[in-house]
Scaffold this motif. Sequence first.
Motif, mmCIF file in Angstrom:
data_model
loop_
_atom_site.group_PDB
_atom_site.id
_atom_site.type_symbol
_atom_site.label_atom_id
_atom_site.label_comp_id
_atom_site.label_asym_id
_atom_site.label_seq_id
_atom_site.Cartn_x
_atom_site.Cartn_y
_atom_site.Cartn_z
ATOM 1 N N TYR A 1 29.398 49.111 52.451
ATOM 2 C CA TYR A 1 30.685 48.905 51.787
ATOM 3 C C TYR A 1 31.429 47.710 52.393
ATOM 4 C CZ TYR A 1 29.946 53.438 49.574
ATOM 5 O OH TYR A 1 29.432 54.472 48.830
ATOM 6 N N GLU A 2 31.316 47.536 53.691
ATOM 7 C CA GLU A 2 31.969 46.391 54.334
ATOM 8 C C GLU A 2 31.395 45.075 53.823
ATOM 9 O OE1 GLU A 2 31.473 46.976 58.479
ATOM 10 O OE2 GLU A 2 33.060 48.482 58.652
ATOM 11 N N LEU A 3 30.055 45.019 53.697
ATOM 12 C CA LEU A 3 29.424 43.784 53.231
ATOM 13 C C LEU A 3 29.716 43.531 51.754
ATOM 14 C CD1 LEU A 3 25.983 44.138 55.065
ATOM 15 C CD2 LEU A 3 27.831 42.571 55.626
ATOM 16 N N LEU A 4 29.775 44.588 50.957
ATOM 17 C CA LEU A 4 30.120 44.411 49.546
ATOM 18 C C LEU A 4 31.554 43.909 49.400
ATOM 19 C CD1 LEU A 4 28.406 47.641 48.228
ATOM 20 C CD2 LEU A 4 27.804 45.319 47.533
ATOM 21 N N TYR A 5 32.438 44.450 50.207
ATOM 22 C CA TYR A 5 33.831 43.969 50.200
ATOM 23 C C TYR A 5 33.892 42.492 50.589
ATOM 24 C CZ TYR A 5 38.385 43.018 52.327
ATOM 25 O OH TYR A 5 39.569 42.428 52.693
ATOM 26 N N THR A 6 33.126 42.128 51.631
ATOM 27 C CA THR A 6 33.095 40.729 52.058
ATOM 28 C C THR A 6 32.537 39.835 50.959
ATOM 29 O OG1 THR A 6 32.778 41.458 54.347
ATOM 30 C CG2 THR A 6 32.281 39.164 53.860
ATOM 31 N N SER A 7 31.555 40.337 50.209
ATOM 32 C CA SER A 7 30.993 39.548 49.103
ATOM 33 C C SER A 7 32.054 39.251 48.059
ATOM 34 C CB SER A 7 29.825 40.304 48.464
ATOM 35 O OG SER A 7 28.786 40.522 49.390
ATOM 36 N N LEU A 8 32.805 40.275 47.672
ATOM 37 C CA LEU A 8 33.867 40.066 46.691
ATOM 38 C C LEU A 8 34.906 39.078 47.214
ATOM 39 C CD1 LEU A 8 34.338 43.770 45.530
ATOM 40 C CD2 LEU A 8 33.496 41.883 44.126
ATOM 41 N N ALA A 9 35.269 39.219 48.484
ATOM 42 C CA ALA A 9 36.283 38.332 49.062
ATOM 43 C C ALA A 9 35.790 36.891 49.129
ATOM 44 C CB ALA A 9 36.677 38.827 50.450
ATOM 45 N N LEU A 10 34.506 36.684 49.496
ATOM 46 C CA LEU A 10 33.979 35.325 49.587
ATOM 47 C C LEU A 10 33.859 34.675 48.209
ATOM 48 C CD1 LEU A 10 31.222 35.681 52.350
ATOM 49 C CD2 LEU A 10 33.406 34.482 52.518
ATOM 50 N N ILE A 11 33.467 35.449 47.218
ATOM 51 C CA ILE A 11 33.439 34.895 45.861
ATOM 52 C C ILE A 11 34.842 34.457 45.444
ATOM 53 C CG2 ILE A 11 33.027 35.451 43.430
ATOM 54 C CD1 ILE A 11 30.771 37.282 44.323
ATOM 55 N N THR A 12 35.837 35.273 45.803
ATOM 56 C CA THR A 12 37.215 34.933 45.476
ATOM 57 C C THR A 12 37.650 33.645 46.167
ATOM 58 O OG1 THR A 12 37.713 37.298 45.275
ATOM 59 C CG2 THR A 12 39.593 35.791 45.470
ATOM 60 N N ILE A 13 37.266 33.483 47.422
ATOM 61 C CA ILE A 13 37.690 32.306 48.194
ATOM 62 C C ILE A 13 36.943 31.055 47.752
ATOM 63 C CG2 ILE A 13 37.731 31.292 50.510
ATOM 64 C CD1 ILE A 13 38.053 34.165 51.590
ATOM 65 N N GLU A 14 35.622 31.167 47.613
ATOM 66 C CA GLU A 14 34.791 29.984 47.426
ATOM 67 C C GLU A 14 34.568 29.606 45.961
ATOM 68 O OE1 GLU A 14 33.696 28.062 49.744
ATOM 69 O OE2 GLU A 14 34.072 29.220 51.565
ATOM 70 N N LEU A 15 34.607 30.573 45.046
ATOM 71 C CA LEU A 15 34.123 30.295 43.693
ATOM 72 C C LEU A 15 35.071 30.725 42.583
ATOM 73 C CD1 LEU A 15 30.486 31.607 44.291
ATOM 74 C CD2 LEU A 15 31.199 29.219 44.237
ATOM 75 N N ALA A 16 36.223 31.260 42.922
ATOM 76 C CA ALA A 16 37.051 31.899 41.899
ATOM 77 C C ALA A 16 38.050 30.932 41.286
ATOM 78 C CB ALA A 16 37.778 33.103 42.496
ATOM 79 N N ASN A 17 37.941 30.739 39.977
ATOM 80 C CA ASN A 17 39.023 30.152 39.205
ATOM 81 C C ASN A 17 39.697 31.292 38.442
ATOM 82 O OD1 ASN A 17 37.182 30.798 37.223
ATOM 83 N ND2 ASN A 17 36.640 28.668 36.774
ATOM 84 N N GLU A 18 40.567 30.990 37.483
ATOM 85 C CA GLU A 18 41.301 32.043 36.779
ATOM 86 C C GLU A 18 40.361 32.991 36.054
ATOM 87 O OE1 GLU A 18 44.302 32.215 32.970
ATOM 88 O OE2 GLU A 18 44.667 30.672 34.490
ATOM 89 N N GLU A 19 39.335 32.452 35.425
ATOM 90 C CA GLU A 19 38.397 33.295 34.680
ATOM 91 C C GLU A 19 37.614 34.218 35.609
ATOM 92 O OE1 GLU A 19 34.583 32.730 31.639
ATOM 93 O OE2 GLU A 19 35.768 30.994 32.297
ATOM 94 N N VAL A 20 37.174 33.686 36.741
ATOM 95 C CA VAL A 20 36.412 34.496 37.689
ATOM 96 C C VAL A 20 37.291 35.592 38.280
ATOM 97 C CG1 VAL A 20 35.174 34.442 39.889
ATOM 98 C CG2 VAL A 20 34.813 32.625 38.208
ATOM 99 N N VAL A 21 38.569 35.297 38.548
ATOM 100 C CA VAL A 21 39.469 36.316 39.078
ATOM 101 C C VAL A 21 39.580 37.485 38.109
ATOM 102 C CG1 VAL A 21 41.886 36.801 39.621
ATOM 103 C CG2 VAL A 21 40.782 34.771 40.560
#
Length: 821
Positions: A548-568
């Motif tokens: 669960y910790e790694l899955l949470y980190t995955s979501l957070a990293l996608i948000t930081i590195e790859l997220a625009n409005e559509e991805v959010v």
Amino acid sequence: MPTRVCCCCSALRPRYKRLVDNIFPEDPKDGLVKADMEKLTFYAVSAPEKLDRIGSYLAERLSRDVVRHRSGYVLIAMEALDQLLMACHSQSIKPFVESFLHMVAKLLESGEPKLQVLGTNSFVKFANIEEDTPSYHRRYDFFVSRFSAMCHSCHSDPEIRTEIRIAGIRGIQGVVRKTVNDELRATIWEPQHMDKIVPSLLFNMQKIEEVDSRTGPPPSPSAADKEENPAVLAENCFRELLGRATFGNMNNAVRPVFAHLDHHKLWDPNEFAVHCFKIIMYSIQAQYSHHVIQEILGHLDARKKDSPRVRAGIIQVLLEAVAIAAKGSIGPTVLEVFNTLLKHLRLSVEFEANDLQGGSVGSANLNSSSKDNDEKIVQNAIIQTIGFFGSNLPDYQRSEIMMFIMGKVPVFGTSTHTLDISQLGDLGTRRIQIMLLRSLLMVTSGYKAKTIVTALPGSFLDPLLSPSLMEDYELRQLVLEVMHNLMDRHDNRAKLRGIRIIPDVADLKIKREKICRQDTSFMKKNGQQLYRHIYLGCKEEDNVQKNYELLYTSLALITIELANEEVVIDLIRLAIALQDSAIINEDNLPMFHRCGIMALVAAYLNFVSQMIAVPAFCQHISKVIEIRTMEAPYFLPEHIFRDKCMLPKSLEKHDKNLYFLTNKIAESLGGSGYSVERLSVPYVPQVTDEDRLSRRKSIVDTVSIQVDILPNSIPSDDVVSNTEEITFEALKKAIDTSGMEEQEKEKRRLVIEKFQKAPFEEIAAQCESKANLLHDRLAQILELTIRPPPSPSGTLTITSGHAQYQSVPVYEMKFPDLCVY
């Protein structure tokens, strides 16, 4: 006393003999007669053609004095030879040198240590003389053998033993210096000579009491140490020998090292072996480093059936050599290194599996357990070597190695991997999967790509994500960690470590940049694939806290590195879908896992709300978290992941204020300019072949428009084929069939609702048909009533009639800007 002759006989003797006789005093204690020695030197320089006869006569006298043990006269003769040798450099010196070397050999053959040291000193002086012309007939085989034997002296007196060994080392050093400057210098590099020289030096180097564990180039020893300590002198000579090695003779100098280490069993423990190869790597020319690495790999292959600790010792030596070679020229050995290491990794896992299968009760079990531990040492050494080597490669080579290792990872149901696992079995296959992914994790550590497409190309992403659906929590953890290494381009992962509710994300000082066009394209192409693996990974029954910790980190990293409005918006939809799955619990997850998913969703929505900084959104998330803290702490990560946490009996009766509501999130984001239409459409993951390959149960997929219609009519073991194409009759039957259990009815109702509300961007994700065929095909097959778009957005309202969805599956069509009711 020297032999005296009468005056008349003396006058008849050749002048050179008379001059030689005169340098010897009546009492040897008086030493060399200097005045007569000057006359002899002047005569030799003036008549160089006499040097041969002078040398022969001196050799004759010296041989006689050695046999008669007249050490004093031997010393005088050698002193005279040394002076003549230093003074004369003409063409005629060649025959004189032969006499000189003959006399040195006589001294070395004697059993007296003083004479051996005397002969060695004279030879060293001779070795330092640069001759004008090369000698094409002179060989030093005897001197190599004799000096090597002196290096192994076992004299009973420690002082004398040390003195003889030092003399032997200095003699070898002299031979090396003399031969490498000669036109025929290649002779010294012949295996028969190296097999004597190198072990002799290593034998003396072993006497160093504390082996230096330095990682940088070793410092040069002082002059005093060279003269007094055999170990230091031998090490210095070894460095000089390797420093003079060239491309053609490098291997001849390195191979005897392996023989010495094998013979004296110095691979376990391997401190001395590591020390030797550090010296080798720092002494040779940088462009020859790959030769040494190839030799180590070859020796590892040759000793593949030895004990695990011996193999681990060789691999540790390889690690040290690679650590030095990676800073310079590695040459063509990159793939060879990894291929050999992966082959030995497979062998180690195979040995481990065989030991586990062949283990018996009693003491045999203890031996088997010890072997298993030793094999783990081998495996860890291989992984460290792979990781260190890979992390020091340039980016373009590291990408190739990542692909190379990923191609070796076996996935159940496929034959795309190139590693032979026929002898491993399921347990061994799982073990090799873990080892390879750990190796990949080491290689990707510290990798910084400018764009995510460079780090995660499609040819690498697809095989990487396949193990993330395996029914093994450790494999899934490794895949997520590899993804984090490649995704985290601004070193934010350490700040996100541990799943928790962060009061103020600004305190983390997250580093991020504006999303580039390449990253946006990557998410459009692969975003659904990433969401799918996160969604399915959250619903695994064997998940532990780290998952669960790694899955949470995955979501957070996608948000930081790859997220625009559509991805959010997509990520929020994914989070809400996870919350719904935990509440509905179609997969019959244990209560701990359901609460774990709820906690993960809470932690992520808290993070993303602060990242996008929409006040109303943040307020809703904070309010739900506050209520949970008071009424349902098991929905928060700080509580559910503690050792002792009270779990609820069910989630169906909880107040809706404990849940994150889609309508409130849409309302809050819509007020800030976000396009929230898609939030009303529940997220549903796609079904791909990976579900079959990973041995998991298939899920409903609106993209392929397949659904599990009659699970009881098909054998339970044939899960993959348990699907039907959705037709109008099938849907009608699913709705109208009487006598069906309430649970089945509810399940079908949810399926139909999802099918009706799924966004066409997802439905048409992999379509290839042309958009201009849509109108005609829908009219013919579905008998649809098409109404003109009510707005300039270009959307069409389609009302289905009593037609069947059977001729053309919807997933083969393109649906640009359509909305189904």
